[in-house]
Design an enzyme around this catalytic site. Structure first.
Site, PDB file in Angstrom:
ATOM      1  N   LYS A  17       0.653  -1.286  -0.067  1.00 15.20           N
ATOM      2  CA  LYS A  17      -0.178   0.044  -0.021  1.00 15.20           C
ATOM      3  C   LYS A  17       0.516   1.432   0.005  1.00 15.20           C
ATOM      4  O   LYS A  17       0.580   2.121  -0.834  1.00 15.20           O
ATOM      5  CB  LYS A  17      -1.006  -0.226   1.187  1.00 15.20           C
ATOM      6  CG  LYS A  17      -1.836  -1.072   1.318  1.00 15.20           C
ATOM      7  CD  LYS A  17      -2.781  -1.039   2.580  1.00 15.20           C
ATOM      8  CE  LYS A  17      -2.301  -0.989   4.040  1.00 15.20           C
ATOM      9  NZ  LYS A  17      -1.717  -2.401   4.201  1.00 15.20           N
ATOM     10  N   ARG A  98      -9.253   0.650   8.884  1.00 15.47           N
ATOM     11  CA  ARG A  98      -8.738  -0.806   9.316  1.00 15.47           C
ATOM     12  C   ARG A  98      -9.467  -1.300  10.299  1.00 15.47           C
ATOM     13  O   ARG A  98      -9.270  -2.523  10.741  1.00 15.47           O
ATOM     14  CB  ARG A  98      -7.154  -0.498   9.973  1.00 15.47           C
ATOM     15  CG  ARG A  98      -6.097  -1.146   9.698  1.00 15.47           C
ATOM     16  CD  ARG A  98      -4.893  -0.468  10.496  1.00 15.47           C
ATOM     17  NE  ARG A  98      -3.669  -1.282  10.309  1.00 15.47           N
ATOM     18  CZ  ARG A  98      -2.682  -0.907   9.581  1.00 15.47           C
ATOM     19  NH1 ARG A  98      -2.785   0.143   8.645  1.00 15.47           N
ATOM     20  NH2 ARG A  98      -1.631  -1.326   9.476  1.00 15.47           N
ATOM     21  N   ARG A 136      12.170  -6.027   4.988  1.00 12.06           N
ATOM     22  CA  ARG A 136      12.038  -4.741   4.495  1.00 12.06           C
ATOM     23  C   ARG A 136      12.902  -3.654   5.375  1.00 12.06           C
ATOM     24  O   ARG A 136      13.243  -4.011   6.453  1.00 12.06           O
ATOM     25  CB  ARG A 136      10.689  -4.354   4.895  1.00 12.06           C
ATOM     26  CG  ARG A 136      10.029  -2.990   4.688  1.00 12.06           C
ATOM     27  CD  ARG A 136       8.659  -2.760   4.384  1.00 12.06           C
ATOM     28  NE  ARG A 136       8.022  -2.772   5.616  1.00 12.06           N
ATOM     29  CZ  ARG A 136       6.564  -2.374   5.686  1.00 12.06           C
ATOM     30  NH1 ARG A 136       5.724  -2.333   4.579  1.00 12.06           N
ATOM     31  NH2 ARG A 136       6.025  -2.284   6.883  1.00 12.06           N
ATOM     32  N   ARG A 169      12.066  -1.234  10.509  1.00  7.48           N
ATOM     33  CA  ARG A 169      11.212  -0.906  11.601  1.00  7.48           C
ATOM     34  C   ARG A 169      10.713  -1.768  12.749  1.00  7.48           C
ATOM     35  O   ARG A 169      11.038  -2.878  12.642  1.00  7.48           O
ATOM     36  CB  ARG A 169       9.735  -0.648  10.675  1.00  7.48           C
ATOM     37  CG  ARG A 169       9.241   0.966  10.297  1.00  7.48           C
ATOM     38  CD  ARG A 169       8.227   0.895   9.273  1.00  7.48           C
ATOM     39  NE  ARG A 169       6.948   0.225   9.715  1.00  7.48           N
ATOM     40  CZ  ARG A 169       5.986   0.244   9.120  1.00  7.48           C
ATOM     41  NH1 ARG A 169       5.717   0.823   7.893  1.00  7.48           N
ATOM     42  NH2 ARG A 169       4.758  -0.503   9.304  1.00  7.48           N
ATOM     43  N   ARG A 180       0.706  -8.519  13.708  1.00  4.80           N
ATOM     44  CA  ARG A 180      -0.096  -7.453  12.655  1.00  4.80           C
ATOM     45  C   ARG A 180      -0.927  -8.203  11.853  1.00  4.80           C
ATOM     46  O   ARG A 180      -2.067  -7.664  11.506  1.00  4.80           O
ATOM     47  CB  ARG A 180       1.059  -6.708  12.029  1.00  4.80           C
ATOM     48  CG  ARG A 180       1.687  -5.792  12.687  1.00  4.80           C
ATOM     49  CD  ARG A 180       3.038  -5.148  12.205  1.00  4.80           C
ATOM     50  NE  ARG A 180       2.896  -4.439  10.916  1.00  4.80           N
ATOM     51  CZ  ARG A 180       3.904  -4.269  10.121  1.00  4.80           C
ATOM     52  NH1 ARG A 180       5.047  -4.736  10.442  1.00  4.80           N
ATOM     53  NH2 ARG A 180       3.697  -3.839   9.005  1.00  4.80           N
TER      54      ARG A 180
HETATM   55  P1  ADP Z   1       1.313  -1.989   7.743  1.00  2.99           P
HETATM   56  O1  ADP Z   1       0.062  -1.578   6.897  1.00  2.99           O
HETATM   57  O2  ADP Z   1       2.292  -2.574   7.029  1.00  2.99           O
HETATM   58  O3  ADP Z   1       0.906  -2.740   8.824  1.00  2.99           O
HETATM   59  P2  ADP Z   1       1.251   0.825   8.989  1.00  2.99           P
HETATM   60  O4  ADP Z   1       2.345   1.600   8.458  1.00  2.99           O
HETATM   61  O5  ADP Z   1       0.104   1.166   8.017  1.00  2.99           O
HETATM   62  O6  ADP Z   1       1.831  -0.614   8.424  1.00  2.99           O
HETATM   63  O7  ADP Z   1       0.875   0.775  10.302  1.00  2.99           O
HETATM   64  C1  ADP Z   1       1.639   0.560  11.341  1.00  2.99           C
HETATM   65  C2  ADP Z   1       0.914   0.517  12.860  1.00  2.99           C
HETATM   66  O8  ADP Z   1       0.312   1.640  12.899  1.00  2.99           O
HETATM   67  C3  ADP Z   1      -0.255  -0.716  12.826  1.00  2.99           C
HETATM   68  O9  ADP Z   1       0.402  -2.086  13.006  1.00  2.99           O
HETATM   69  C4  ADP Z   1      -1.088   0.029  13.824  1.00  2.99           C
HETATM   70  O10 ADP Z   1      -0.682  -0.218  14.909  1.00  2.99           O
HETATM   71  C5  ADP Z   1      -0.967   1.247  13.461  1.00  2.99           C
HETATM   72  N1  ADP Z   1      -2.074   2.051  12.807  1.00  2.99           N
HETATM   73  C6  ADP Z   1      -1.857   2.294  11.424  1.00  2.99           C
HETATM   74  N2  ADP Z   1      -3.121   2.770  10.924  1.00  2.99           N
HETATM   75  C7  ADP Z   1      -4.006   2.588  11.775  1.00  2.99           C
HETATM   76  C8  ADP Z   1      -5.451   2.577  11.889  1.00  2.99           C
HETATM   77  N3  ADP Z   1      -6.214   3.186  10.757  1.00  2.99           N
HETATM   78  N4  ADP Z   1      -6.016   2.106  12.822  1.00  2.99           N
HETATM   79  C9  ADP Z   1      -5.623   1.896  14.231  1.00  2.99           C
HETATM   80  N5  ADP Z   1      -4.025   1.513  13.964  1.00  2.99           N
HETATM   81  C10 ADP Z   1      -3.270   1.951  12.887  1.00  2.99           C
END
Ligand code: ADP
Length: 232
Positions: A17, A98, A136, A169, A180
């Protein structure tokens, strides 16, 4: 009447994404809104000496465990962000919604503002996801993403764009990756049905096996079909 477009990039962690959003934001002139990046920025500030941002510190702990941050916080963040001037010509949502509660709030906002919306579902095999996330690397300065196997930087562990030393990360460690994926299965996967029943058009796009630029082209074509030639 506002007719700016919104592209929701949906898919599991590691489905690409962020990579797609960065490619498409430049091609389409839309703002890239990544809730993950916004939360990470807040965490960096909260961890600085003397910070009194207790909520930011709590967010750091949740992210490190692979769980999801509260809907209330994320919803508010996104509602404010889409009103920023750079989102006036449209925006790409990466990592949001999410949960079903986030999708319901977003649905009200999008329909209330008459924002034309399309959803792209990036489908990727689970084994590919695990391999991608554990290999990554990210540039701490510009956010560029690399992979130790497929998309490695020219100089090992160094960003091609600004020369920064690449980092892993915190939440790309293997045990956190599994958490996750669990959070995705239980809380995020149901969002797709929720968006479908709210009437949004969903385009399925195969997110592995092809180079990111080819996938971006396919997404761009889907958007043009949906929104007409205005975004060409
Ligand atoms: P990925 O999609 O690869 O898991 P992101 O950078 O989108 O990575 O998200 C990293 C973390 O940030 C998630 O595991 C969560 O803890 C938090 N997070 C991101 N977006 C949301 C969201 N919309 N709602 C709740 N937590 C979020």
């Amino acid at each position: 009447m506002t007719t700016r477009p919104c592209l929701i990039l949906f898919g599991p962690p590691g489905s690409g994404k962020g990579t797609q959003a960065k490619l498409l934001r430049d091609k389409l002139g839309m703002a890239h809104i990544s809730t993950g990046d916004m939360l990470r920025e807040r965490v960096v500030l909260a961890k600085q000496e003397g910070s009194t941002d207790e909520l930011g510190k709590a967010v750091a702990a949740i992210m490190q465990s692979g769980g999801l941050v509260s809907d209330e916080l994320v919803n508010k963040m996104v509602e404010d962000r889409i009103e920023q001037p750079d989102a006036a010509n449209g925006f790409i949502l990466d990592g949001y919604p999410r949960t079903v509660a986030q999708a319901q709030l977003l649905d009200c906002v999008l329909k209330g503002k008459k924002i034309r919306t399309v959803v792209v579902y990036l489908k990727v095999d689970y084994n590919v996801i695990i391999a991608r996330l554990s290999g990554r690397r990210q540039c701490p300065t510009c956010g560029a993403l690399y992979s130790v196997s497929a998309n490695s930087p020219v100089v090992s562990e160094v960003c091609d764009y600004d020369g920064s030393k690449l980092i892993v990360r915190d939440d790309d460690r293997e045990e956190v990756v599994l958490q996750r994926l669990k959070a995705y299965e239980s809380q995020t996967a149901p969002v797709l049905d929720c968006l479908k029943s709210a009437g949004y058009r969903i385009f399925d796009v195969q997110g592995d096996l092809r180079p990111p630029q080819v996938i971006a082209r396919e997404i761009e074509e889907s958007i043009q079909r949906e929104f007409g030639t205005a975004r060409a």
